[in-house]
Design an enzyme around this catalytic site. Structure first.
Site, PDB file in Angstrom:
ATOM      1  N   LYS A  92       0.816  -1.211   0.000  1.00 34.01           N
ATOM      2  CA  LYS A  92       0.000   0.000   0.000  1.00 34.01           C
ATOM      3  C   LYS A  92       0.853   1.267   0.000  1.00 34.01           C
ATOM      4  O   LYS A  92       0.452   2.281  -0.572  1.00 34.01           O
ATOM      5  CB  LYS A  92      -0.945   0.013   1.196  1.00 34.01           C
ATOM      6  CG  LYS A  92      -0.297   0.142   2.563  1.00 34.01           C
ATOM      7  CD  LYS A  92      -1.349   0.105   3.659  1.00 34.01           C
ATOM      8  CE  LYS A  92      -0.733   0.247   5.039  1.00 34.01           C
ATOM      9  NZ  LYS A  92      -0.103   1.556   5.241  1.00 34.01           N
ATOM     10  N   THR A  93       2.030   1.222   0.628  1.00 32.11           N
ATOM     11  CA  THR A  93       2.889   2.405   0.628  1.00 32.11           C
ATOM     12  C   THR A  93       3.397   2.707  -0.770  1.00 32.11           C
ATOM     13  O   THR A  93       3.484   3.873  -1.179  1.00 32.11           O
ATOM     14  CB  THR A  93       4.062   2.210   1.596  1.00 32.11           C
ATOM     15  OG1 THR A  93       3.559   1.881   2.898  1.00 32.11           O
ATOM     16  CG2 THR A  93       4.885   3.486   1.697  1.00 32.11           C
ATOM     17  N   ASP A 295      -3.569   7.681   4.843  1.00 32.21           N
ATOM     18  CA  ASP A 295      -3.111   6.316   5.082  1.00 32.21           C
ATOM     19  C   ASP A 295      -3.787   5.777   6.348  1.00 32.21           C
ATOM     20  O   ASP A 295      -4.212   6.537   7.221  1.00 32.21           O
ATOM     21  CB  ASP A 295      -1.592   6.300   5.263  1.00 32.21           C
ATOM     22  CG  ASP A 295      -1.016   4.897   5.184  1.00 32.21           C
ATOM     23  OD1 ASP A 295      -1.740   3.975   4.770  1.00 32.21           O
ATOM     24  OD2 ASP A 295       0.169   4.725   5.552  1.00 32.21           O
ATOM     25  N   GLU A 296      -3.891   4.439   6.463  1.00 32.16           N
ATOM     26  CA  GLU A 296      -4.506   3.781   7.626  1.00 32.16           C
ATOM     27  C   GLU A 296      -5.888   4.359   7.919  1.00 32.16           C
ATOM     28  O   GLU A 296      -6.230   4.677   9.059  1.00 32.16           O
ATOM     29  CB  GLU A 296      -3.594   3.911   8.854  1.00 32.16           C
ATOM     30  CG  GLU A 296      -2.208   3.349   8.681  1.00 32.16           C
ATOM     31  CD  GLU A 296      -2.173   1.823   8.605  1.00 32.16           C
ATOM     32  OE1 GLU A 296      -3.253   1.197   8.744  1.00 32.16           O
ATOM     33  OE2 GLU A 296      -1.085   1.261   8.392  1.00 32.16           O
ATOM     34  N   GLN A 326      -7.849  -4.840   9.563  1.00 40.47           N
ATOM     35  CA  GLN A 326      -6.769  -4.455  10.466  1.00 40.47           C
ATOM     36  C   GLN A 326      -7.164  -3.287  11.368  1.00 40.47           C
ATOM     37  O   GLN A 326      -6.301  -2.601  11.906  1.00 40.47           O
ATOM     38  CB  GLN A 326      -5.510  -4.094   9.672  1.00 40.47           C
ATOM     39  CG  GLN A 326      -4.944  -5.249   8.854  1.00 40.47           C
ATOM     40  CD  GLN A 326      -3.617  -4.902   8.199  1.00 40.47           C
ATOM     41  OE1 GLN A 326      -2.593  -4.759   8.851  1.00 40.47           O
ATOM     42  NE2 GLN A 326      -3.639  -4.748   6.882  1.00 40.47           N
ATOM     43  N   ARG A 709       2.220 -10.504  10.606  1.00 39.92           N
ATOM     44  CA  ARG A 709       3.551  -9.902  10.779  1.00 39.92           C
ATOM     45  C   ARG A 709       4.638 -10.869  10.322  1.00 39.92           C
ATOM     46  O   ARG A 709       5.781 -10.462  10.095  1.00 39.92           O
ATOM     47  CB  ARG A 709       3.817  -9.534  12.247  1.00 39.92           C
ATOM     48  CG  ARG A 709       2.832  -8.564  12.910  1.00 39.92           C
ATOM     49  CD  ARG A 709       2.631  -7.322  12.100  1.00 39.92           C
ATOM     50  NE  ARG A 709       1.441  -7.443  11.268  1.00 39.92           N
ATOM     51  CZ  ARG A 709       1.143  -6.606  10.288  1.00 39.92           C
ATOM     52  NH1 ARG A 709       1.958  -5.613   9.997  1.00 39.92           N
ATOM     53  NH2 ARG A 709       0.040  -6.759   9.575  1.00 39.92           N
TER      54      ARG A 709
END
Length: 863
Positions: A92-93, A295-296, A326, A709
């Protein structure tokens, strides 16, 4: 092409504006027309003219090179409201950075018109650095990139005084949590007439903060309106506190205005109010930032969402990236509905793109994660697909209790790093649900000699409550420990201030022992060193106030402390360390001090953990000490604490260390190998009495975040019994989420109970179960553990559950010898505990003595 100039540049400009579909068509045309181009090239060469054959990569703009089709489609999406649902590890970044570059290079948007909002300062810094690499230093500086709070503060500095009746100027102060609590404390003392020493501002301040996150803007709202917002949001607040909350909120806001200050919640609320109440200011910022990227987005609160909504109007050019699966911060005001549904309500013609390719984890780990998120009541439409093939990458490990679980993890980490030259300790993480679980992991890592760092929380032995109670034990064991005495003499507060302590030290310095030296303050207070002789002992614990240089009131406070410590010291002669701690907590009032604090519930759990530790048999010391009571046992316990604390003090914050952290703290991170401990019902998912269905659903998402993770290996651990909340061992049941993982990986709801590690002998002990099987100690330590026996995906292998008992093996002498060898392996000769050093010294002295003197020698058993 006619020439390398002009025509080539024009072609590049045209190709850069192609949509994804046109780019695909272009690829087909390039492949299909290869022969025609070769013929044209030959004819052009004959005519003395040359051409450039474009490759497929040349057909794409630079900022989309290397992106997959889903990522490319998101980056090149038309201007307007765009939502990108990005699964974990889906890049996504890269998409966010590519979108900014696309806006600047292809849509010709000025960098000054772009606003990028993140949730942490670290994320904002990384965003700027990557933008600098992508679009150049000057363009990156012109973009406004920062957190919600930093952007809001910048806006308020410039235009905040335009808000009607706001009562602040542009040079306002931003109050942090401690500053805000200070205002609440002042109100409690001055308006509610509570004693300053016992006032607890934390709960009321937390309710104020929660209330502000429940409304679009709190500016101009009264305490009763904020209370209504709390109740409508179904936030827990005691009924008896309703009236007090209203009064406190009004007084708190008045205090902020008087101080020309905003708290962190006000930064957002006041900014929203400014945009709503000041049309010219709103128009300025809507024009200034024509493109808004967030973002987020799943972690936005009601106030944060409203800020984005206002800024993105009227052009509705907003680009948000997030993942509802998330969303794990509902407990601090985040509204997952913002990304699920509210975005579609407030913005028209929303374009949604889904990033489903996971580039982080193996296929096996992704399958395990999908099995967990399917247990969510509201799973997102994302269906992750792993880019990396999987194998036996997921292990479900069962231990007897939390100590064995920690021992297995510590030794397994050490074994993995030693076996793989490319694996560093920093590539490994241990995750758990609550901070109170950290202590047992810390001790296991220290004993195993594994470098580690506890992230997101104070180390167990560095916590104030642990240091305070250990200081009490040290003073009882050694009255000359002045450092520990100074720590506890006024803890809890008992009216012995700094001035009194200085006078006590001066009094002790003026005394003289029979040797002509000044006694320590502890000896003067507790051992009667101030008395000239035993014959003059009249039963008084202390001399007169005049002789001590104190006021009568100060002497009375010191006398009460001495009486408490004298009683505790008598109790210590016949008690175990655990029983002694319980007496200290009760007699001194320390339990009340901890439980009445703002974070009393969490701190009390750590106190109970220390009591449990003191009740357990000493580890890595002579086993003959296990059944001892009194000061000797206390000394052995304190020595063990000192060794562990000293090892902790050498740990560095960074470098090559394994990371220990909560599941919440792991958000946004990734590791080669991940261990998750305590996967049992009631712990993962965590259960509280006041939890709603949404809270429980968030717990499922939190476990999903922890699993994702892991990049290459994932260990999911649970215990058959666990100590919690200061209680003894309680039987536990493995989490239903593990059964879901087994079903997803092995295709059956009957999980492989083979995950218990094999015993090393017919009568397995705590240290000869998974602990030894991992390669440390025991007669069978050289045996390699069968990986397949611990992997959930291997449904063809089924082993019976290993029941690990607490029976001791061998004679007492054999157990002592094994313990000594274990201490040498783990801690080295220099850190062998005192009882073992004394025994070895006595043995060496006997060996050097005169051979004519017969001595009884104890032969050490063969290993």
């Amino acid at each position: 092409f006619a020439s390398p100039s002009g025509g080539m540049r024009a072609c590049a400009r045209r190709l850069a504006r192609l949509t994804v579909e046109r780019a695909r068509n272009a690829r087909a045309n390039v492949e299909g027309g290869a022969g025609r181009r070769r013929g044209a090239h030959a004819r052009a060469s004959d005519a003395g003219r040359w051409v450039i054959e474009p490759s497929v990569d040349a057909l794409e703009p630079p900022h989309v090179k290397g992106l997959n089709d889903d990522q490319r489609a998101a980056v090149l999406a038309p201007l307007g409201a765009t939502r990108v649902l990005a699964g974990p590890g889906s890049g996504k970044t890269h998409v966010l950075i590519g979108r900014v570059a696309h806006l600047i290079h292809e849509e010709k948007v000025s960098p000054r018109e772009i606003l990028c909002i993140t949730f942490t300062n670290k994320a904002a810094r990384e965003l700027r650095e990557r933008l600098r690499d992508k679009i150049g230093d000057q363009a990156a500086r012109d973009i406004t990139a920062g957190t919600f709070h930093s952007v809001a503060a910048r806006m308020l500095r410039r235009h905040g005084d335009r808000i009607p009746n706001i009562g602040r100027t542009g040079d306002f102060t931003i109050y942090d949590a401690d500053d805000s609590k200070a205002i609440v404390r002042d109100v409690l003392v001055n308006q509610f007439h509570e004693p300053k020493k016992t006032a607890q501002p934390g709960p009321l301040k937390n309710w104020i903060s929660t209330a502000k996150s429940c409304v679009k803007s709190s500016v101009g709202l009264s305490g009763s309106q904020m209370l209504r917002a709390l109740l409508e949001a179904k936030k827990p607040i005691p009924q008896m506190s309703h009236e007090r909350f209203v009064e406190m909120y009004n007084a708190y806001e008045a205090g902020l205005r008087k101080a020309n200050a905003f708290d962190f919640d006000d930064l957002l609320s006041a900014t929203v109010a400014m945009l709503e109440m000041c049309p010219d200011v709103r128009s300025y910022y809507q024009t200034r930032w024509g493109q808004v990227l967030v973002d987020e987005f799943q972690d936005t609160s009601t106030t944060q969402y409203e800020l984005i909504r206002i800024l993105a109007q009227p052009q509705c050019s907003v680009f948000v990236v997030g993942d509802a699966d998330q969303a794990i911060y509902g407990w601090r005001g985040a509204e997952v509905a913002n990304i699920r549904s509210q975005f579609d309500i407030d913005f028209k013609d929303v374009t949604t793109h889904m990033l489903t390719t996971n580039y982080r984890s193996t296929a096996t780990i992704v399958t395990a994660a999908l099995a967990v998120i399917k247990e969510s009541a509201f799973p997102s439409p994302l269906e992750l697909v792993a880019n990396t093939p999987g194998g036996r990458d997921v292990a479900i490990v069962e231990a007897a209790d939390e100590r064995e679980e920690a021992e297995f993890i510590a030794t397994e980490v050490r074994k993995l790093v030693r076996a793989d030259s490319d694996l560093r300790y920093a590539d490994v993480a241990v995750l758990y649900r609550t901070n109170s679980q950290a202590r047992v992991f810390e001790e296991a890592f220290i004993r195993a000699g594994v470098p580690h760092t506890v992230l997101g929380d104070t180390s167990f032995y560095s916590r104030k409550e642990i240091k305070d109670l250990v200081a009490y034990l040290r003073v009882i064991s050694n009255v000359d420990d002045t450092v520990s005495l100074n720590r506890i003499v006024n803890t809890p507060t008992r009216g012995i201030g700094n001035s009194t302590i200085e006078k006590l030290n001066a009094w002790a310095e003026g005394l003289r022992t029979p040797e002509g030296v000044a006694p320590s303050l502890g000896r003067a207070l507790f051992n009667g060193a101030w008395k000239s002789s035993e014959e003059n002992d009249d039963g008084e614990l202390l001399p007169s106030a005049e002789d001590m240089g104190l006021t009568a009131r100060a002497r009375g406070a010191v006398l009460k402390f001495v009486q408490i410590m004298t009683t505790i010291k008598e109790h210590a002669k016949t008690s175990s360390p655990g029983e002694l701690l319980e007496e200290i907590i009760k007699s001194t009032g320390y339990g009340t001090l901890v439980q009445d604090a703002d974070d009393g519930a969490e701190r009390w759990v750590f106190v109970q953990e220390l009591v449990n530790l003191a009740k357990e048999p000493p580890q890595d010391v002579d086993e003959t000490m296990q059944d001892r009571l009194g000061l000797e046992a206390l000394g052995a316990f304190l020595e063990g604490i000192s060794l562990l604390t000293n090892a902790e003090s050498r740990e560095e914050e960074g470098g090559d260390t394994a990371k220990l952290m909560t599941l919440h703290a792991s958000k946004g991170l990734e590791f080669n190998t991940v261990f998750i401990g305590g996967i049992e019902d009631g712990l993962i998912p965590f259960v509280r009495n006041s939890d709603s269905e949404d809270d429980q659903d968030e717990e499922v998402r939190l476990f999903y975040v922890g699993i994702t993770r892991a990049k290459r290996k994932l260990f999911l651990c649970h215990a058959r019994e666990r100590r919690r909340f200061g209680q003894g061992p309680q039987a536990t049941k493995r989490s239903f989420l593990l059964d879901s993982i087994s079903a997803g990986l092995a295709g059956t709801k009957v999980p492989e109970r083979s995950v218990s590690l094999p015993p090393t002998s017919a009568k397995s002990t705590r240290t000869s179960g998974s602990y030894n099987a991992a390669g440390r100690g025991g007669a069978n330590s050289g045996k390699k553990v069968d990986w397949g026996a611990r992997v959930a995906v291997d449904s063809s292998v089924r082993h019976p559950t290993t029941r690990i008992t607490s029976q001791r093996q061998g004679s007492r002498g054999e157990r002592i010898a094994r313990t000594r060898e274990l201490v040498k392996k783990v801690a080295g000769e220099s850190t062998i505990p005192l009882p073992l050093r004394k025994a070895q010294a006595a043995k060496d002295a006997a060996a050097k003595s005169d051979d004519s003197v017969p001595r009884r020698r104890v032969r050490r058993p063969e290993q």
